[in-house]
Write an enzyme that holds these catalytic residues in place. Structure first.
Site, PDB file in Angstrom:
ATOM      1  N   SER A 139      34.492  37.388  43.509  1.00 54.26           N
ATOM      2  CA  SER A 139      33.731  36.236  42.884  1.00 54.26           C
ATOM      3  C   SER A 139      31.977  36.955  42.623  1.00 54.26           C
ATOM      4  O   SER A 139      31.931  37.821  42.075  1.00 54.26           O
ATOM      5  CB  SER A 139      32.878  34.826  43.399  1.00 54.26           C
ATOM      6  OG  SER A 139      32.479  33.925  42.038  1.00 54.26           O
ATOM      7  N   LYS A 153      31.518  41.750  42.360  1.00 52.55           N
ATOM      8  CA  LYS A 153      30.340  42.235  41.452  1.00 52.55           C
ATOM      9  C   LYS A 153      29.835  42.908  42.621  1.00 52.55           C
ATOM     10  O   LYS A 153      29.780  44.291  42.277  1.00 52.55           O
ATOM     11  CB  LYS A 153      29.407  42.102  40.311  1.00 52.55           C
ATOM     12  CG  LYS A 153      30.044  40.979  39.706  1.00 52.55           C
ATOM     13  CD  LYS A 153      28.644  39.825  39.156  1.00 52.55           C
ATOM     14  CE  LYS A 153      28.934  38.721  38.184  1.00 52.55           C
ATOM     15  NZ  LYS A 153      29.395  37.353  38.691  1.00 52.55           N
ATOM     16  N   TRP A 155      37.319  31.178  30.768  1.00 49.76           N
ATOM     17  CA  TRP A 155      35.535  31.253  30.621  1.00 49.76           C
ATOM     18  C   TRP A 155      35.743  32.372  31.257  1.00 49.76           C
ATOM     19  O   TRP A 155      34.290  33.127  31.422  1.00 49.76           O
ATOM     20  CB  TRP A 155      34.556  29.544  31.706  1.00 49.76           C
ATOM     21  CG  TRP A 155      33.849  30.100  31.807  1.00 49.76           C
ATOM     22  CD1 TRP A 155      33.011  30.211  33.007  1.00 49.76           C
ATOM     23  CD2 TRP A 155      32.394  29.884  31.134  1.00 49.76           C
ATOM     24  NE1 TRP A 155      31.224  30.361  32.305  1.00 49.76           N
ATOM     25  CE2 TRP A 155      31.287  30.021  31.342  1.00 49.76           C
ATOM     26  CE3 TRP A 155      32.929  29.801  29.220  1.00 49.76           C
ATOM     27  CZ2 TRP A 155      30.472  30.098  30.373  1.00 49.76           C
ATOM     28  CZ3 TRP A 155      31.603  29.684  28.793  1.00 49.76           C
ATOM     29  CH2 TRP A 155      30.317  29.991  29.294  1.00 49.76           C
ATOM     30  N   HIS A 169      39.200  28.932  41.163  1.00 50.32           N
ATOM     31  CA  HIS A 169      37.897  29.687  41.197  1.00 50.32           C
ATOM     32  C   HIS A 169      37.928  29.362  42.793  1.00 50.32           C
ATOM     33  O   HIS A 169      37.558  29.160  43.555  1.00 50.32           O
ATOM     34  CB  HIS A 169      36.145  29.698  40.563  1.00 50.32           C
ATOM     35  CG  HIS A 169      35.752  30.763  40.533  1.00 50.32           C
ATOM     36  ND1 HIS A 169      36.323  31.788  40.588  1.00 50.32           N
ATOM     37  CD2 HIS A 169      34.737  30.988  41.789  1.00 50.32           C
ATOM     38  CE1 HIS A 169      34.972  32.649  40.827  1.00 50.32           C
ATOM     39  NE2 HIS A 169      34.349  31.951  41.533  1.00 50.32           N
TER      40      HIS A 169
END
Length: 169
Positions: free
Chosen positions: A3, A7, A93, A146
């Protein structure tokens, strides 16, 4: 990384060559998916909901992603020729297709550096398909929510084992 920490893992791998294997999982907007595609989590939404995740300069691209000087595939390409596996989950999404397109766009850099690029051709792989997992660059996704699943861990560990030449059979 997973998540928002995916990044961070992606950036760490792009900037620090000591990372031999980089596996960002479910990065969402501002991570792996192509930003200029303007699909799913976009700069406007991300900077409003999670402004603390990004520098202030990123805010000028809210509703203006086309003005970005580069797109996410450049960050993926910065990991080359090392090992990079992108893991997603099938949620529009989070733009799983944008993740795969970023991998496809970065793939020529691995090939230019003498390593295999992303396998699987031009066909977007289905859930659980490992057809796009190569030796140095890979993409895989699954259905569900998720969060880390046993599949995510298995794909990551198998990819890392191959990268380090570990045979567990």
């Amino acid at each position: 990384g997973y998540s928002r920490l995916a990044k961070a893992a992606l950036l760490a791998g792009a900037f620090d060559e000591r990372f031999r294997v980089v596996i960002p999982c479910q990065t969402g907007g501002g991570g792996v998916p192509l930003q200029k595609r303007q699909f799913g989590e976009n700069a406007d939404w991300m900077t409003q909901v999670f402004p603390h995740w990004f520098c202030r300069a990123y805010m000028k691209y809210a509703n203006n992603e086309k003005a970005l000087p580069l797109d996410q595939h450049f960050i993926l390409a910065a990991v080359a020729p090392r090992h990079l596996l992108i893991e997603g989950f099938n949620e529009p999404w989070y733009d799983t297709k944008g993740e795969w397109l970023a991998c496809r766009a970065a793939s020529p850099v691995w090939e230019f550096l003498g390593k295999p690029g992303l396998p699987g051709g031009d066909r977007f792989p289905g859930d659980f398909s490992m057809a796009a997992i190569g030796t140095h660059l890979g993409y895989v996704r699954r259905p569900g929510s998720h969060g880390l699943s046993a599949y995510d861990w298995q794909w990551a560990l198998d990819f890392a084992d191959r990268a380090f030449g570990i045979n567990r059979e």
